[in-house]
Design a protein around this motif. Sequence first.
Motif, PDB file in Angstrom:
ATOM      1  N   TYR A  24     -24.702 -79.889 -80.196  1.00 27.87           N
ATOM      2  CA  TYR A  24     -23.560 -80.007 -79.276  1.00 27.87           C
ATOM      3  C   TYR A  24     -22.235 -79.640 -79.971  1.00 27.87           C
ATOM      4  O   TYR A  24     -21.169 -79.865 -79.407  1.00 27.87           O
ATOM      5  N   ALA A  25     -22.323 -79.157 -81.217  1.00 30.04           N
ATOM      6  CA  ALA A  25     -21.124 -78.845 -82.039  1.00 30.04           C
ATOM      7  C   ALA A  25     -20.234 -80.068 -82.204  1.00 30.04           C
ATOM      8  O   ALA A  25     -19.007 -79.966 -82.241  1.00 30.04           O
ATOM      9  N   GLU A  26     -20.873 -81.267 -82.294  1.00 31.12           N
ATOM     10  CA  GLU A  26     -20.114 -82.513 -82.355  1.00 31.12           C
ATOM     11  C   GLU A  26     -20.214 -83.215 -83.707  1.00 31.12           C
ATOM     12  O   GLU A  26     -19.945 -84.408 -83.795  1.00 31.12           O
ATOM     13  N   ASP A  27     -20.634 -82.472 -84.739  1.00 25.22           N
ATOM     14  CA  ASP A  27     -20.688 -83.128 -86.047  1.00 25.22           C
ATOM     15  C   ASP A  27     -19.391 -82.814 -86.795  1.00 25.22           C
ATOM     16  O   ASP A  27     -19.155 -81.658 -87.182  1.00 25.22           O
ATOM     17  N   PRO A  28     -18.522 -83.815 -87.001  1.00 22.53           N
ATOM     18  CA  PRO A  28     -17.215 -83.516 -87.586  1.00 22.53           C
ATOM     19  C   PRO A  28     -17.298 -82.966 -89.007  1.00 22.53           C
ATOM     20  O   PRO A  28     -16.474 -82.138 -89.399  1.00 22.53           O
ATOM     21  N   THR A  29     -18.305 -83.390 -89.767  1.00 24.67           N
ATOM     22  CA  THR A  29     -18.399 -82.914 -91.153  1.00 24.67           C
ATOM     23  C   THR A  29     -18.885 -81.466 -91.178  1.00 24.67           C
ATOM     24  O   THR A  29     -18.385 -80.636 -91.953  1.00 24.67           O
ATOM     25  N   VAL A  30     -19.839 -81.141 -90.309  1.00 22.37           N
ATOM     26  CA  VAL A  30     -20.282 -79.744 -90.214  1.00 22.37           C
ATOM     27  C   VAL A  30     -19.114 -78.870 -89.755  1.00 22.37           C
ATOM     28  O   VAL A  30     -18.851 -77.796 -90.316  1.00 22.37           O
ATOM     29  N   ASN A  31     -18.377 -79.344 -88.742  1.00 21.67           N
ATOM     30  CA  ASN A  31     -17.255 -78.542 -88.220  1.00 21.67           C
ATOM     31  C   ASN A  31     -16.208 -78.312 -89.304  1.00 21.67           C
ATOM     32  O   ASN A  31     -15.658 -77.213 -89.437  1.00 21.67           O
ATOM     33  N   GLU A  32     -15.951 -79.355 -90.098  1.00 21.82           N
ATOM     34  CA  GLU A  32     -14.969 -79.207 -91.186  1.00 21.82           C
ATOM     35  C   GLU A  32     -15.435 -78.155 -92.199  1.00 21.82           C
ATOM     36  O   GLU A  32     -14.670 -77.279 -92.608  1.00 21.82           O
ATOM     37  N   LEU A  33     -16.724 -78.243 -92.573  1.00 19.85           N
ATOM     38  CA  LEU A  33     -17.247 -77.283 -93.561  1.00 19.85           C
ATOM     39  C   LEU A  33     -17.166 -75.861 -93.014  1.00 19.85           C
ATOM     40  O   LEU A  33     -16.705 -74.935 -93.706  1.00 19.85           O
ATOM     41  N   GLU A  34     -17.617 -75.671 -91.767  1.00 22.64           N
ATOM     42  CA  GLU A  34     -17.625 -74.313 -91.191  1.00 22.64           C
ATOM     43  C   GLU A  34     -16.211 -73.726 -91.154  1.00 22.64           C
ATOM     44  O   GLU A  34     -15.996 -72.558 -91.502  1.00 22.64           O
ATOM     45  N   GLN A  35     -15.264 -74.564 -90.757  1.00 26.52           N
ATOM     46  CA  GLN A  35     -13.880 -74.088 -90.654  1.00 26.52           C
ATOM     47  C   GLN A  35     -13.304 -73.764 -92.036  1.00 26.52           C
ATOM     48  O   GLN A  35     -12.651 -72.732 -92.223  1.00 26.52           O
ATOM     49  N   ARG A  36     -13.580 -74.651 -92.994  1.00 30.06           N
ATOM     50  CA  ARG A  36     -13.033 -74.419 -94.347  1.00 30.06           C
ATOM     51  C   ARG A  36     -13.577 -73.145 -94.959  1.00 30.06           C
ATOM     52  O   ARG A  36     -12.851 -72.364 -95.566  1.00 30.06           O
ATOM     53  N   VAL A  37     -14.877 -72.928 -94.797  1.00 31.36           N
ATOM     54  CA  VAL A  37     -15.483 -71.749 -95.426  1.00 31.36           C
ATOM     55  C   VAL A  37     -14.993 -70.477 -94.729  1.00 31.36           C
ATOM     56  O   VAL A  37     -14.681 -69.477 -95.380  1.00 31.36           O
ATOM     57  N   ALA A  38     -14.890 -70.524 -93.396  1.00 29.83           N
ATOM     58  CA  ALA A  38     -14.377 -69.350 -92.676  1.00 29.83           C
ATOM     59  C   ALA A  38     -12.969 -69.017 -93.169  1.00 29.83           C
ATOM     60  O   ALA A  38     -12.665 -67.855 -93.474  1.00 29.83           O
ATOM     61  N   GLU A  39     -12.118 -70.025 -93.298  1.00 32.53           N
ATOM     62  CA  GLU A  39     -10.742 -69.775 -93.763  1.00 32.53           C
ATOM     63  C   GLU A  39     -10.725 -69.225 -95.185  1.00 32.53           C
ATOM     64  O   GLU A  39      -9.999 -68.280 -95.495  1.00 32.53           O
ATOM     65  N   LEU A  40     -11.534 -69.836 -96.050  1.00 30.22           N
ATOM     66  CA  LEU A  40     -11.582 -69.378 -97.447  1.00 30.22           C
ATOM     67  C   LEU A  40     -11.946 -67.903 -97.558  1.00 30.22           C
ATOM     68  O   LEU A  40     -11.465 -67.198 -98.438  1.00 30.22           O
ATOM     69  N   LEU A  41     -12.822 -67.443 -96.631  1.00 26.72           N
ATOM     70  CA  LEU A  41     -13.314 -66.067 -96.712  1.00 26.72           C
ATOM     71  C   LEU A  41     -12.567 -65.128 -95.769  1.00 26.72           C
ATOM     72  O   LEU A  41     -12.940 -63.957 -95.609  1.00 26.72           O
ATOM     73  N   GLY A  42     -11.515 -65.648 -95.120  1.00 26.78           N
ATOM     74  CA  GLY A  42     -10.686 -64.791 -94.273  1.00 26.78           C
ATOM     75  C   GLY A  42     -11.347 -64.390 -92.967  1.00 26.78           C
ATOM     76  O   GLY A  42     -11.087 -63.307 -92.439  1.00 26.78           O
ATOM     77  N   HIS A  43     -12.209 -65.266 -92.428  1.00 27.07           N
ATOM     78  CA  HIS A  43     -12.885 -64.964 -91.161  1.00 27.07           C
ATOM     79  C   HIS A  43     -12.542 -66.017 -90.109  1.00 27.07           C
ATOM     80  O   HIS A  43     -11.977 -67.064 -90.419  1.00 27.07           O
TER      81      HIS A  43
END
Length: 341
Positions: free
Chosen positions: A30-49
């Motif tokens: 359901y895209a409702e895991d806050p820790t997964v969402n944080e990781l996905e967002q951080r990695v996307a930002e780090l890699l410029g995506h």
Amino acid sequence: MIDLRSDTVTQPTQQMREAMLAAPVGDDVYAEDPTVNELEQRVAELLGHEAGLFCASGSMCNMLGVRLLVEPGQEVVCEVQAHIARAEMGGHAAAHGLTMRTFPSTRGRLEPAEVAKIISPSAGPYLVSTAAVAVENTHNFGGGTIQPFDELTAVAELCREHGIGYHLDGARLWNAHIATGVALEAYGRLFDTVSVCFSKGLGAPVGSVLVSTADNIARARVMRKRLGGGWRQAGVLAAACVYALDHHVERLADDHAAAQIFAEAVAGSVPTAVDPDNVETNIVVIETGTTPAAPIATAAEERGVKVSALGPFMIRAVTHLDVTADDCEWAGQLVGKLLAE
Ligand SMILES: Cc1ncc(COP(=O)(O)O)c(C=O)c1O
């Protein structure tokens, strides 16, 4: 036992386990895991995506990343020893109907001229059309080889010119970043899709993230579930990856120094087995010459050092979080002595 078979053999540290225990979680389908969402967002930002997708493995991220760029019946071009070609169990073909065409190179180095020679974009009804190029940085079977940034850029331009996709298998992109000082974002922006792993040098028990555009990641989310990769309270695992991002990236320099020490110790006994100047990160590939590799690996294990016999005359040793520089010096001397016998 000093285990140098791979950087995947590490044990999660106590602090990492505590971070996992404390993680807020939810249902990730359901895209409702806050820790997964944080990781996905951080990695996307780090890699410029724009967006990221947390997956169980590097292989799954590579399968999804390549499939976003390549339709069934088309081909992806990569180096002959690439992990996607050699070690993902034909998953790209079996599950996604893709073919691969490969070029040989020295130590897994990206060769823009070779890529230019073999791509055949929009080949019509006569040849298989090349839809993407995939690159591995660092290159595992090549011996932790770093792809030079100008060559990565040259191939990015080639792909853009021909309207084909560009995928990065960045299982060990962290090592390239620490060894070269090139920003993760600079690497990431060259590619349409990037896969990075947390279960290698970063020491997490599980986990990889694929980054791309928001649209691509929405498509990949569907394909991940189709592969059986939808998961629920995965934040317990994502927390280990967040912890690794915060605490285990900079220290990769120690692994690189330990690999140098290991290589120098081997070369001290058998200079032809390895050139320490070719050891760029945390992987050391040893050429055993005419001595078969498997008995050397067995003899080393009997004396307390595990290495991988990756080919009939090739041994691989990988440094990581759970070995010290002294361990590596001792292990290198042992392997060198066995080779010299
Ligand atoms: C370069 C490279 N890419 C991808 C993978 C796949 O990762 P996983 O084992 O998590 O599927 C590996 C694993 O060692 C690797 O070395």
